[in-house]
Design an enzyme around this catalytic site. Sequence first.
Site, PDB file in Angstrom:
ATOM      1  N   ASP A  48      21.135   1.247 -34.630  1.00 34.78           N
ATOM      2  CA  ASP A  48      21.534   2.437 -33.873  1.00 34.78           C
ATOM      3  C   ASP A  48      21.390   2.203 -32.373  1.00 34.78           C
ATOM      4  O   ASP A  48      21.927   2.968 -31.571  1.00 34.78           O
ATOM      5  CB  ASP A  48      20.620   3.613 -34.247  1.00 34.78           C
ATOM      6  N   LYS A  94      28.662   6.923 -44.202  1.00 31.93           N
ATOM      7  CA  LYS A  94      28.105   5.639 -43.750  1.00 31.93           C
ATOM      8  C   LYS A  94      27.781   4.759 -44.955  1.00 31.93           C
ATOM      9  O   LYS A  94      28.094   3.568 -44.981  1.00 31.93           O
ATOM     10  CB  LYS A  94      26.835   5.872 -42.919  1.00 31.93           C
ATOM     11  N   GLN A 151      18.807   8.949 -39.814  1.00 29.11           N
ATOM     12  CA  GLN A 151      19.756   9.952 -39.310  1.00 29.11           C
ATOM     13  C   GLN A 151      19.021  11.014 -38.499  1.00 29.11           C
ATOM     14  O   GLN A 151      17.989  11.535 -38.924  1.00 29.11           O
ATOM     15  CB  GLN A 151      20.501  10.580 -40.505  1.00 29.11           C
TER      16      GLN A 151
HETATM   17  N1  GUN Z   1      23.013  11.828 -35.373  1.00 26.44           N
HETATM   18  C1  GUN Z   1      24.171  12.008 -34.688  1.00 26.44           C
HETATM   19  N2  GUN Z   1      24.689  10.814 -34.332  1.00 26.44           N
HETATM   20  C2  GUN Z   1      23.839   9.859 -34.790  1.00 26.44           C
HETATM   21  C3  GUN Z   1      23.846   8.446 -34.730  1.00 26.44           C
HETATM   22  O1  GUN Z   1      24.727   7.794 -34.164  1.00 26.44           O
HETATM   23  N3  GUN Z   1      22.802   7.831 -35.342  1.00 26.44           N
HETATM   24  C4  GUN Z   1      21.803   8.520 -35.956  1.00 26.44           C
HETATM   25  N4  GUN Z   1      20.816   7.834 -36.503  1.00 26.44           N
HETATM   26  N5  GUN Z   1      21.774   9.835 -36.023  1.00 26.44           N
HETATM   27  C5  GUN Z   1      22.786  10.504 -35.443  1.00 26.44           C
END
Ligand code: GUN
Length: 296
Positions: free
Chosen positions: A119, A52, A96
């Site tokens: 998100d 990311k 995350q």
């Molecule tokens: N963990 C697994 N998928 C995601 C996501 O799309 N965003 C975040 N913040 N954590 C995750």
Amino acid sequence: MAKIIDGNKVAGEIRAEISEEVKALAKRGVVPGLAVVLVGDDPASQVYVRMKRKECMEMGMLSVDHTLPKTCTEKKLLALIDELNADARVHGILVQLPLPKQINEGKVLNAISPAKDVDGFHPINVGKMLSGEPGFLPCTPAGCQQLLMRYGYDPAGKHVVVLGRSNIVGKPMAAILMQKAPGANATVTVCHSRTRNLAKYTREADILISAMGVAKFVKASMVRKGVVVIDVGTNRVEDATKKSGYRLVGDVDFDAVSKKAKAITPVPGGVGPMTRVMLLKNTVEAAKRAAGAKKR
Ligand code: GUN
């Protein structure tokens, strides 16, 4: 053989669109900024976060990185979020998931400013998504919708069966596709670990979206001929031939199901790149909204 729905290709197209928007913002002196917060040392999360951050920088956007130890207190994390909420360089904040046990996930997601919640996990944005108001859509289900649309598999009037009811994928996927809106208008069934006779539903699906987190769960006998399959699963299975000692497989038995399906996403290279590009898209959108609000 099914058509392969190539997530890298579609993500590349969307990246090109985003790049134009980033250039237009640069002319106005705006650089979209994304803060990515990782707590702990979960290996899968480390990989996701690294990708990311890398893609954010490649796009000419600002990446603000914070990595906190797995012993980090909830108070410390909330203080960091307050700081990022107030930081004008930061338009999007991603924490995350999953978080270590001592930290209440709900409290953390609630603390992120809804305007920076790229998100789409804040209850305000979840509510907007359900009621069909513009907000931020969660990246993985929004990416699945883009894959369907850009490959010409409009879900309108189709029976979509979603496997899994997580807050990150299953629930928002169902909410997005049932909307009275372009790219949606589907009849949606959600199946989960307590569903009885799950195969009865999957065999009725025109479009099957699996987010169960169980390697090769969906067998050829569970789908009908001509189904379109979106596989959200990223399951690690041991593989001694790989340097890392593992390989990623989806929720779907790809070799068998691809012989029956009309189209299918591979793992890797299907949904994964789409999740990341939708995050960039949401961050640019957050920056545009912030810039627009400032001008007024
Ligand atoms: N963990 C697994 N998928 C995601 C996501 O799309 N965003 C975040 N913040 N954590 C995750």
